[in-house]
Write an enzyme that holds these catalytic residues in place. Structure first.
Site, PDB file in Angstrom:
ATOM      1  N   GLU A 169       0.882  -1.399   0.153  1.00  0.00           N
ATOM      2  CA  GLU A 169       0.098  -0.010  -0.111  1.00  0.00           C
ATOM      3  C   GLU A 169       0.808   1.163  -0.025  1.00  0.00           C
ATOM      4  OE1 GLU A 169      -4.236  -1.612   2.087  1.00  0.00           O
ATOM      5  OE2 GLU A 169      -2.772  -0.383   3.330  1.00  0.00           O
ATOM      6  N   GLU A 361      -5.371  -8.492  -1.381  1.00  0.00           N
ATOM      7  CA  GLU A 361      -6.105  -7.968   0.194  1.00  0.00           C
ATOM      8  C   GLU A 361      -7.674  -7.663  -0.166  1.00  0.00           C
ATOM      9  OE1 GLU A 361      -5.024  -5.459   3.117  1.00  0.00           O
ATOM     10  OE2 GLU A 361      -2.717  -5.814   2.418  1.00  0.00           O
TER      11      GLU A 361
END
Ligand code: BGP
Length: 466
Positions: A169, A361
């Site tokens: 991320e 995810e």
């Protein structure tokens, strides 16, 4: 409708499950001083209330856990290497052999069952020493330390690991500079120029990793990892549409540079108009041209944006928040649930890049209750989790029918673990329940939830039976 070789599996990160925070020569990472997650204050030293110090003790239970993943039929298992197990402080010349050995054993265990490891090189776990002595990624030296670290692990695991992600991320650094970028300077005191300098260093380091990795093993598949979050205009008012576009640009900049190899015009404009000046060398510009093989992302929420300051309230969400959507329901932690947003994101990224995509995810953090099942075994009747995942998988399938090249899907926290944002254990994502609680109690015993059996069937039928 899913391709034959579709990579079904699950994902974790070292710092959220391994525990053993000071074993076998591991140095401290920034997580060891974040007992309350991203919002709470950091501590000077590790404290007992920090659930990550023990995690779910994956460090000592990994064989048992991987066996359970294999039972579900996992094709891929995403985890990270804790950088501070390999280079305890981060700036050493030689790696810690015991740390390297642990991941040898872990990857061997995966391969034993035909499970392909998917490895994040840096998942919110910068060595604490690099934060405290270098101010993390603000400092250009971090590029060199990261290059040494990735060269070491690429060489060591070149025959065991094929799929790599450079930074988890990566766009979250804008919101969480300490957790995401190891930047010790408090956020309130950090200048925008220093923040974007850190961003630039990470982007250059990521491109170096792609270059070095492909030299070490041309078969490596190396991807970037973005926190994806569709931004919808709150209304059809054109200023809201532009507000949404601008907010989206802040995230897309990271993917654009990884895929195209240069800064997009809108990013240069943003920096120019906000007095942000960063130092960029000619070599950096050359290195950025080493673009990724695929684009991976997390997906939990969508948000809205508005140009109207009165309506511009921030809701809860995965690190980067936005204006809540009046049409969506939310999880117990206020994260709005939007399966259709996943189809939208997949199409947007595919249209923009024409590069293979990987959802690394996705999942529902919820409070689970351990009960006795019909067979007498303890279990969790997590129909809410099944429903969440089913709805998202359906939208994935829609996207595949739209023509999106999707490599795989790893659900987040396939086994219960410590939350990144709140550092809680009661926020559970797993197919496997772990008996460990926020007061540190629990036997660490593992139990299969209802979703365990459901996901096994999903994989067995390649998504035909949901
Ligand atoms: C992402 C992180 C993960 C993970 C997940 C769920 O932001 O990459 O590390 O934890 O979100 O978030 P949380 O743990 O806060 O529920």
């Amino acid at each position: 409708m899913f391709p034959e070789n579709f990579l079904w599996g699950g994902a974790v990160a070292a710092n959220q499950c391994e525990g053993a925070y000071n074993e076998d020569g591991k140095g401290l990472s920034i997580q060891d001083v974040l007992p309350h997650g991203v919002k709470g204050p950091r501590t000077e030293k590790p404290t007992e209330d920090n659930m990550k110090l023990v995690g779910i003790d994956f460090y000592h239970h990994y064989k048992e856990d991987i066996k359970l993943f294999a039972e579900m039929g996992f094709k891929v298992f995403r985890t990270s290497i804790a950088w501070s197990r390999i280079f305890p402080k981060g700036d050493e010349e030689t790696p810690n052999e015991a740390g390297l050995k642990f991941y040898d054993d872990l990857f061997d265990e995966c391969r034993k069952y035909g499970i392909e490891p998917l490895v994040t090189l840096s998942h919110y776990e910068t060595p604490l020493y690099l934060a405290e002595h270098y101010d993390g990624w603000v400092n250009r030296d971090l590029i060199g330390f990261y290059k040494r670290y990735v060269t070491t692990v690429f060489n060591r695991y070149k025959d065991k690991v094929k799929y790599w992600l450079t930074f988890n991320e990566i766009n979250s650094i804008l919101e969480s500079p300490f957790m995401s970028g190891g930047i010790n300077t408090p956020k309130e005191e950090l200048s925008q120029s220093d923040l974007y300098q850190a961003v630039h260093h990470e982007l250059v380091a990521s491109a170096w990793a792609t270059k070095i990795g492909h030299e070490i093993n041309p078969d490596f598949k190396i991807g970037c990892m973005i926190l994806s979050m569709p931004v919808y205009p709150l209304t059809a008012e054109p200023s809201d549409v532009l507000a949404a576009m601008e907010q989206d640009h802040k995230n897309m900049m990271f993917a654009d540079i990884h895929v195209r190899g240069y800064y997009p015009g809108y990013a240069k404009r943003y920096m120019r108009e906000n007095g942000i000046s960063i130092s960029v060398t000619d070599e950096d510009m050359e290195i950025l041209k080493n673009t990724v093989d695929f684009v991976s992302f997390s997906y939990y929420v969508s948000v809205c944006a508005t140009a109207d300051p009165k309506k511009n309230v921030r809701g809860e969400g995965n690190l980067l928040g936005g204006v809540p959507n009046p049409y969506l329901k939310a999880s117990d932690w206020g994260w709005q649930i939007d399966p259709k947003g996943l189809r939208y994101v997949l199409n947007t990224l595919w249209d923009r890049y024409q590069k293979p995509l990987f959802i690394v995810e996705n999942g529902l953090g919820a409070m689970d209750k351990l009960v006795q099942g019909a067979d007498g075994e303890m279990t969790v009747e997590d129909d809410y989790r099944i429903e969440y995942l089913r709805d998202h998988i359906r939208q994935m399938e829609e996207a595949v029918m739209d023509g999106v090249d999707l490599m795989g899907y790893t659900t987040w926290g396939c086994i219960d673990l410590v939350s990144a944002s709140t550092a809680e254990l009661r926020k559970r994502y797993g197919f496997i329940y772990v008996d460990r609680n926020d007061d540190g109690s629990g036997t660490l015993k593992r139990y299969k939830k209802k979703s365990f059996h459901w996901y096994k069937k999903v994989i067995e039928t390649n998504g035909r039976e949901l």
